[in-house]
Design a protein around this motif. Structure first.
Motif, short mmCIF file in Angstrom:
data_model
loop_
_atom_site.label_atom_id
_atom_site.label_comp_id
_atom_site.label_asym_id
_atom_site.label_seq_id
_atom_site.Cartn_x
_atom_site.Cartn_y
_atom_site.Cartn_z
N ALA A 11 17.51 58.55 44.17
CA ALA A 11 16.79 58.49 42.90
C ALA A 11 15.28 58.46 43.13
CB ALA A 11 17.23 57.26 42.11
N PHE A 12 14.85 57.75 44.15
CA PHE A 12 13.43 57.69 44.47
C PHE A 12 12.91 59.05 44.91
CE2 PHE A 12 9.98 56.88 47.54
CZ PHE A 12 9.07 56.30 46.67
N SER A 13 13.67 59.75 45.75
CA SER A 13 13.20 61.06 46.20
C SER A 13 13.23 62.08 45.07
CB SER A 13 14.02 61.53 47.40
OG SER A 13 15.35 61.76 47.03
N ALA A 14 14.17 61.97 44.14
CA ALA A 14 14.18 62.87 42.99
C ALA A 14 12.96 62.64 42.11
CB ALA A 14 15.46 62.69 42.18
N SER A 15 12.56 61.38 41.96
CA SER A 15 11.37 61.10 41.16
C SER A 15 10.11 61.61 41.85
CB SER A 15 11.26 59.60 40.87
OG SER A 15 11.07 58.88 42.06
N ILE A 16 10.07 61.60 43.18
CA ILE A 16 8.94 62.16 43.91
C ILE A 16 8.87 63.68 43.69
CG2 ILE A 16 7.97 62.57 46.22
CD1 ILE A 16 7.59 59.74 45.28
N GLY A 17 10.00 64.35 43.75
CA GLY A 17 10.03 65.79 43.51
C GLY A 17 9.58 66.15 42.11
N LEU A 18 10.03 65.40 41.11
CA LEU A 18 9.59 65.65 39.75
C LEU A 18 8.12 65.31 39.55
CD1 LEU A 18 12.70 64.54 37.70
CD2 LEU A 18 11.89 66.84 38.14
N MET A 19 7.62 64.34 40.29
CA MET A 19 6.19 64.02 40.22
C MET A 19 5.35 65.20 40.69
SD MET A 19 3.89 61.26 42.28
CE MET A 19 4.10 62.22 43.74
N PHE A 20 5.78 65.86 41.78
CA PHE A 20 5.06 67.05 42.24
C PHE A 20 5.06 68.13 41.15
CE2 PHE A 20 5.93 65.85 46.85
CZ PHE A 20 4.61 65.52 47.09
N LEU A 21 6.17 68.31 40.49
CA LEU A 21 6.26 69.33 39.44
C LEU A 21 5.36 68.98 38.26
CD1 LEU A 21 7.64 71.92 38.49
CD2 LEU A 21 9.42 70.48 37.52
#
Length: 133
Positions: A11-21
């Protein structure tokens, strides 16, 4: 307890990916919301694999249903990487998105698709109760 730690890290890594987007869309020097169309690929990419795992029996050999699902999933992943590059190279006076936004979207794609892959790896393990997928 290891399953919960894996789920929280995914979940943390998914939020990092969406933050980049989101940064690719919202930063003042880019200020363009076209890269958000990559979210469609994030939603569509795991669907063929989920359907193929539910429909096919678990045999050791090659399964045509799973092979087709992997092919469609790979096409969706490649399309998610190709869309920002095509938007940045659009043959008009000014490109649709800037190259910095393209780099942020590509890095978000890497993180998000690795997260999706990590979820499937975690769901396949026998010691996790999330293996209903």
């Amino acid at each position: 307890m290891a399953g919960i730690k894996a789920l929280v890290s995914l979940a943390f890594s998914a939020s990092i990916g969406l933050m980049f987007l989101i940064l690719a869309c919202a930063l003042p020097e880019y200020n363009n919301w076209w890269p958000f169309f990559v979210l469609v690929f994030y939603v569509l990419a795991p669907i063929p694999t989920i359907i193929a795992r539910r429909m096919s029996e678990d045999s050791g050999g090659s399964n045509p249903c799973k092979e087709l699902a992997y092919f469609v999933t790979a096409g969706l992943v490649v399309s998610a990487f190709g869309l920002p590059i095509v938007l940045a190279r659009a043959p008009v006076e000014q490109p649709v998105i800037q190259w910095g936004a393209c780099a942020l979207v590509l890095s978000g794609n890497i993180v998000t698709f690795l997260t999706i892959w990590g979820f499937f790896v975690m769901a396949d393990s026998d010691d996790v109760e999330y293996s209903m997928w």
